[in-house]
Design a protein around this motif. Sequence first.
Motif, short mmCIF file in Angstrom:
data_model
loop_
_atom_site.label_atom_id
_atom_site.label_comp_id
_atom_site.label_asym_id
_atom_site.label_seq_id
_atom_site.Cartn_x
_atom_site.Cartn_y
_atom_site.Cartn_z
N SER A 132 0.83 -1.20 0.00
CA SER A 132 0.00 0.00 0.00
C SER A 132 0.86 1.26 0.00
N ALA A 133 1.94 1.26 0.82
CA ALA A 133 2.82 2.42 0.89
C ALA A 133 3.54 2.66 -0.43
N VAL A 134 3.98 1.58 -1.07
CA VAL A 134 4.68 1.72 -2.35
C VAL A 134 3.73 2.23 -3.42
N THR A 135 2.48 1.75 -3.40
CA THR A 135 1.49 2.20 -4.38
C THR A 135 1.22 3.69 -4.23
N GLU A 136 1.17 4.16 -2.97
CA GLU A 136 0.84 5.57 -2.73
C GLU A 136 2.01 6.51 -2.99
N HIS A 137 3.22 6.11 -2.52
CA HIS A 137 4.35 7.06 -2.55
C HIS A 137 5.60 6.50 -3.20
N GLY A 138 5.54 5.30 -3.75
CA GLY A 138 6.73 4.70 -4.32
C GLY A 138 7.60 4.05 -3.26
N LEU A 139 8.66 3.40 -3.70
CA LEU A 139 9.56 2.69 -2.79
C LEU A 139 10.57 3.66 -2.22
N THR A 140 10.27 4.18 -1.03
CA THR A 140 11.15 5.14 -0.38
C THR A 140 12.11 4.42 0.56
N GLY A 141 13.14 5.14 0.99
CA GLY A 141 14.11 4.57 1.92
C GLY A 141 13.47 4.19 3.24
N THR A 142 12.53 5.01 3.70
CA THR A 142 11.86 4.72 4.97
C THR A 142 11.09 3.41 4.90
N VAL A 143 10.37 3.20 3.80
CA VAL A 143 9.61 1.96 3.65
C VAL A 143 10.54 0.76 3.61
N VAL A 144 11.67 0.88 2.90
CA VAL A 144 12.64 -0.21 2.83
C VAL A 144 13.18 -0.54 4.22
N LEU A 145 13.52 0.49 4.99
CA LEU A 145 14.08 0.26 6.33
C LEU A 145 13.05 -0.40 7.25
N ILE A 146 11.79 0.03 7.17
CA ILE A 146 10.75 -0.58 8.00
C ILE A 146 10.54 -2.04 7.60
N ALA A 147 10.53 -2.30 6.29
CA ALA A 147 10.35 -3.69 5.82
C ALA A 147 11.50 -4.57 6.28
N LEU A 148 12.74 -4.09 6.14
CA LEU A 148 13.89 -4.87 6.57
C LEU A 148 13.90 -5.06 8.09
N GLY A 149 13.58 -3.98 8.81
CA GLY A 149 13.53 -4.08 10.26
C GLY A 149 12.47 -5.07 10.73
N GLY A 150 11.32 -5.04 10.08
CA GLY A 150 10.25 -5.98 10.43
C GLY A 150 10.66 -7.41 10.18
N LEU A 151 11.33 -7.67 9.06
CA LEU A 151 11.77 -9.03 8.76
C LEU A 151 12.81 -9.50 9.78
N LEU A 152 13.73 -8.62 10.16
CA LEU A 152 14.72 -8.98 11.18
C LEU A 152 14.04 -9.28 12.52
N LEU A 153 13.02 -8.50 12.86
CA LEU A 153 12.30 -8.73 14.11
C LEU A 153 11.64 -10.11 14.11
N VAL A 154 10.94 -10.43 13.03
CA VAL A 154 10.25 -11.72 12.96
C VAL A 154 11.25 -12.87 13.04
N PHE A 155 12.33 -12.76 12.27
CA PHE A 155 13.31 -13.85 12.24
C PHE A 155 14.02 -13.98 13.58
#
Length: 415
Positions: A251-274
């Motif tokens: 949803s965030a990428v659709t609205e505003h494109g792939l920003t650095g903030t979105v990438v960092l949140i996605a990577l941080g979330g994956l690290l948290l889950v793992f």
Amino acid sequence: MREQRMSGTDRSAAAGEPVAAERAGVLRRVMRGRDPGEEHRASTPLELLFDLTFVVAVSQAAAQLHHALAEGHIGSGLAAYAAVFFAIWWGWMNFTWFASAYDTDDVPYRLLTLVQMAGVLVLAAGVRAVFVDSDFTLVVVGYVIMRVAMITQWLRAATEHREGRAGALRYAAGIAVVQVGWIARLWAPPGTWAWVTFLVLVAAELAVPAWAEYGGRATPWHPEHIAERYGLFTIIVLGEVILGSLAAVQSAVTEHGLTGTVVLIALGGLLLVFGVWWIYFAGNDAEFATLGTALTWGYGHYFVFAALAATGAGLEAALSAVEHRGQLSEQGAGLTVAVPVALVLLLLGALHRVAGTGSRGHLPLLTAGALVVLALGFSPPLFGLGGAVFGLGLAVGAILAAHLVAFHLQRRPPA
């Protein structure tokens, strides 16, 4: 403890029971207590299918919590989430422990399990009404459907398993009485009194197993099977976190494109889950020396499961804040991720200690890690929201590394 429980149980092998592969699909068999020392006891396909219906309910609860957090309705959203999640977790937990002791996997057993699956889907359909209108009607209907099916299962166990009859009848009676209370609560006046009655009924539900097991023959649940069931449900909840977060990223990428903030949140979330997954499963096998230990470990997972699902809601709320949707500030968004992660770490430290699965210094290590995570929750003004969430992922990774080093040192033979 294992030998004591085995000696008082109808052993499958001694009774001529077929192996698991031969049990499936039998029209009818006598419901006897399973052997708590049975080797290679694993979750059945029916149990796995059963879990999938519950993840639907977990997903609904997490989605509604996300919306409540994003709109700034933190207090009311958390209260509704805690109430709904209790109904989901308690229905799952009761079936899990019963199945560990009395899984016949015949046609009546499977049909009653189907009724419980229908009940949890009805419950899931009513989750939104709890958050929006504080209307518990559909949730209670679904919950009572599940519990009536469990009453029937316990009555069958009481009829066919003479040695466990006293405990089974106590379970059936206790569950039935509390369900009358839940139905009566639908007419309770809104506000404070509604929540007081809710807490009283929760306490009654939690008391039923202790009362049913007290002073009689213990229900022959299988320790390794129980530990596996909880581990599998943990993975399912983490999967829901990944799925919900992916939808929010899209949803965030659709609205505003792939920003650095979105990438960092996605990577941080994956690290948290793992990282949380690894910490949960890194350790020795759980040991339940007493009924109190087993209940503490089992009940404590309510908070573990709820906090894990809330982590997903927090990640979604953080991504909503990136899109400037809702009323949540960046610091508030950071805390919606950090608080549930810190709670998970504290709980895992305590539960690993209770079950004897942690290393020496395990609880202080995870407690210190939880404090670091909480501090990072306040850091978006310094690092930005993306940097804060990514930092949370790195912090959990560092905690995991220290955890593994501690286990290695503990297991290393002396020189």
